[in-house]
Design a protein around this motif. Structure first.
Motif, short mmCIF file in Angstrom:
data_model
loop_
_atom_site.label_atom_id
_atom_site.label_comp_id
_atom_site.label_asym_id
_atom_site.label_seq_id
_atom_site.Cartn_x
_atom_site.Cartn_y
_atom_site.Cartn_z
N ALA A 53 0.86 -1.18 0.00
CA ALA A 53 0.00 0.00 0.00
C ALA A 53 0.89 1.22 0.00
N LEU A 54 0.39 2.32 -0.53
CA LEU A 54 1.13 3.58 -0.49
C LEU A 54 1.00 4.18 0.89
N SER A 55 2.04 4.88 1.32
CA SER A 55 1.97 5.63 2.57
C SER A 55 1.21 6.93 2.32
N TYR A 56 0.84 7.60 3.41
CA TYR A 56 0.15 8.89 3.26
C TYR A 56 1.04 9.87 2.49
N GLU A 57 2.35 9.86 2.79
CA GLU A 57 3.28 10.75 2.11
C GLU A 57 3.35 10.46 0.61
N GLU A 58 3.31 9.19 0.26
CA GLU A 58 3.34 8.81 -1.16
C GLU A 58 2.05 9.22 -1.88
N VAL A 59 0.93 9.15 -1.18
CA VAL A 59 -0.33 9.62 -1.78
C VAL A 59 -0.26 11.11 -2.06
N MET A 60 0.35 11.87 -1.14
CA MET A 60 0.48 13.30 -1.35
C MET A 60 1.44 13.61 -2.52
N LYS A 61 2.49 12.81 -2.68
CA LYS A 61 3.39 12.97 -3.83
C LYS A 61 2.65 12.67 -5.13
N LEU A 62 1.82 11.65 -5.10
CA LEU A 62 1.03 11.32 -6.28
C LEU A 62 0.04 12.43 -6.61
N ARG A 82 0.02 -0.86 -15.95
CA ARG A 82 1.31 -0.46 -16.51
C ARG A 82 1.59 1.02 -16.22
N THR A 83 0.57 1.85 -16.38
CA THR A 83 0.76 3.29 -16.22
C THR A 83 0.97 3.69 -14.76
N ILE A 84 0.21 3.08 -13.84
CA ILE A 84 0.37 3.48 -12.44
C ILE A 84 1.74 3.04 -11.92
N LYS A 85 2.27 1.95 -12.41
CA LYS A 85 3.64 1.55 -12.04
C LYS A 85 4.64 2.62 -12.50
N GLN A 86 4.48 3.11 -13.73
CA GLN A 86 5.38 4.11 -14.27
C GLN A 86 5.28 5.42 -13.48
N ILE A 87 4.07 5.81 -13.13
CA ILE A 87 3.87 7.03 -12.36
C ILE A 87 4.53 6.89 -10.99
N CYS A 88 4.33 5.75 -10.35
CA CYS A 88 4.91 5.54 -9.02
C CYS A 88 6.43 5.50 -9.09
N GLN A 89 6.98 5.01 -10.17
CA GLN A 89 8.43 5.06 -10.36
C GLN A 89 8.87 6.52 -10.51
N ASN A 90 8.09 7.29 -11.24
CA ASN A 90 8.43 8.71 -11.47
C ASN A 90 8.43 9.52 -10.17
N ILE A 91 7.58 9.15 -9.21
CA ILE A 91 7.54 9.92 -7.96
C ILE A 91 8.52 9.36 -6.92
N GLY A 92 9.33 8.37 -7.33
CA GLY A 92 10.40 7.91 -6.45
C GLY A 92 10.08 6.74 -5.55
N MET A 93 9.07 5.93 -5.91
CA MET A 93 8.74 4.76 -5.10
C MET A 93 9.66 3.60 -5.48
#
Length: 276
Positions: A96-105, A186-197
């Motif tokens: 699951a994403l952390s709260y901080e990761e949700v804010m980055k997204l 595929r796209t959400i993986k790329q986005i999460c990579q872009n935000i540094g996950m």
């Protein structure tokens, strides 16, 4: 004239032509007939499905086959009318994403329409816990006096919860089109990579230990788990989270949707580990 197995299967299960192909491949036959429905053959089909699709998909496919065979069990069309087909439970973990990761997204600027659409629906899931099919249908009419209300398309249950302050942002910018799950994942993986996950993680997935970067394990369903997990980390009772997420019981919530990171145990628990 004898009823044709494949034609009858497709008449009853028009959404499962791929399941019929799975059966053909597993039995090495170009066409399945009623006489092929033996105990041994159904065990082969079960083994084939277990090895090639996820446990949840295998259980769904086997349930479809069993329901179909039960429908014609009294017609004397097949050697084995009630085959014992089961899928063994295997351990599977999720992230699951952390709260901080949700804010980055939330702050991420999409590079194209596909990213914008996928981010929109994924964020709706993070903010509401709604399934993809429900999240995409949520609109301004679902919010009244600060309360979000919708009826789950899957369970037909009414869900009510406080409307998250960021939700309006995603309702007023609806997706341009419904994206296929393959594109979404595929796209959400790329986005999460872009935000540094890119944290290194290891999970049991379908019974096998897999290692990789965190973004590699994100799927469209991660948004729903994120919602439940963040609320659990804020000490919201599981029974309440279950209601907010539209689950039929709290066991589903605790067993499948709350992904607590044991490295983040909270201040109270850390007093134990620090002997204070």
């Amino acid at each position: 004239m004898e009823m044709n197995f494949e034609k009858e299967f497709m008449r009853v299960n028009p959404a499962y032509p791929h399941l019929l192909r799975f059966m053909q491949t597993s039995l090495q036959k170009s066409e399945i007939s009623w006489k092929d429905i033996t105990k041994l053959n159904m065990e082969r089909v079960c083994s084939y499905l277990t090895e090639r699709v996820s446990p949840n998909s295998a259980r769904t496919y086997i349930a479809v086959i069993k329901a179909f065979l039960a429908r014609y069990s009294e017609e004397n069309l097949m050697p084995c009318a009630n085959p014992q087909m089961r899928v063994k439970a295997v351990p599977s973990q999720h992230i699951a994403l952390s709260y901080e990761e949700v804010m980055k997204l939330d702050a991420y600027q999409p590079k194209n329409d596909t990213e914008r659409d996928v981010k929109n629906i994924f964020m709706r899931g993070c903010l509401t816990g709604a399934r993809y099919s429900d999240a995409i249908a949520i609109g301004a009419g679902n919010i009244s006096n600060g309360v979000l209300t919708y009826v789950s398309k899957k369970t037909h249950t009414e869900v009510k919860q406080p409307a998250h302050a960021l939700l309006w942002k995603y309702i007023y910018e609806p997706p341009t089109k419904i994206r296929h799950s393959v594109v979404v994942n595929r796209t959400i993986k790329q986005i999460c990579q872009n935000i540094g996950m890119d944290e290194e993680v290891q999970l049991f997935v379908n019974g096998k230990l897999k290692k990789g970067h965190k973004y590699e394990f994100v799927t469209e369903h991660t948004s729903r788990r994120t919602y439940c997990t963040i609320l659990a980390e804020m000490n919201v009772p599981t029974e309440v989270i279950s209601k907010l997420a539209g689950h039929s019981n709290s066991n589903i919530t605790s067993n499948r949707y709350i992904c607590i990171d044991t490295k983040r145990v909270g201040e109270a628990a850390m007093r134990f580990f620090e002997a204070k």
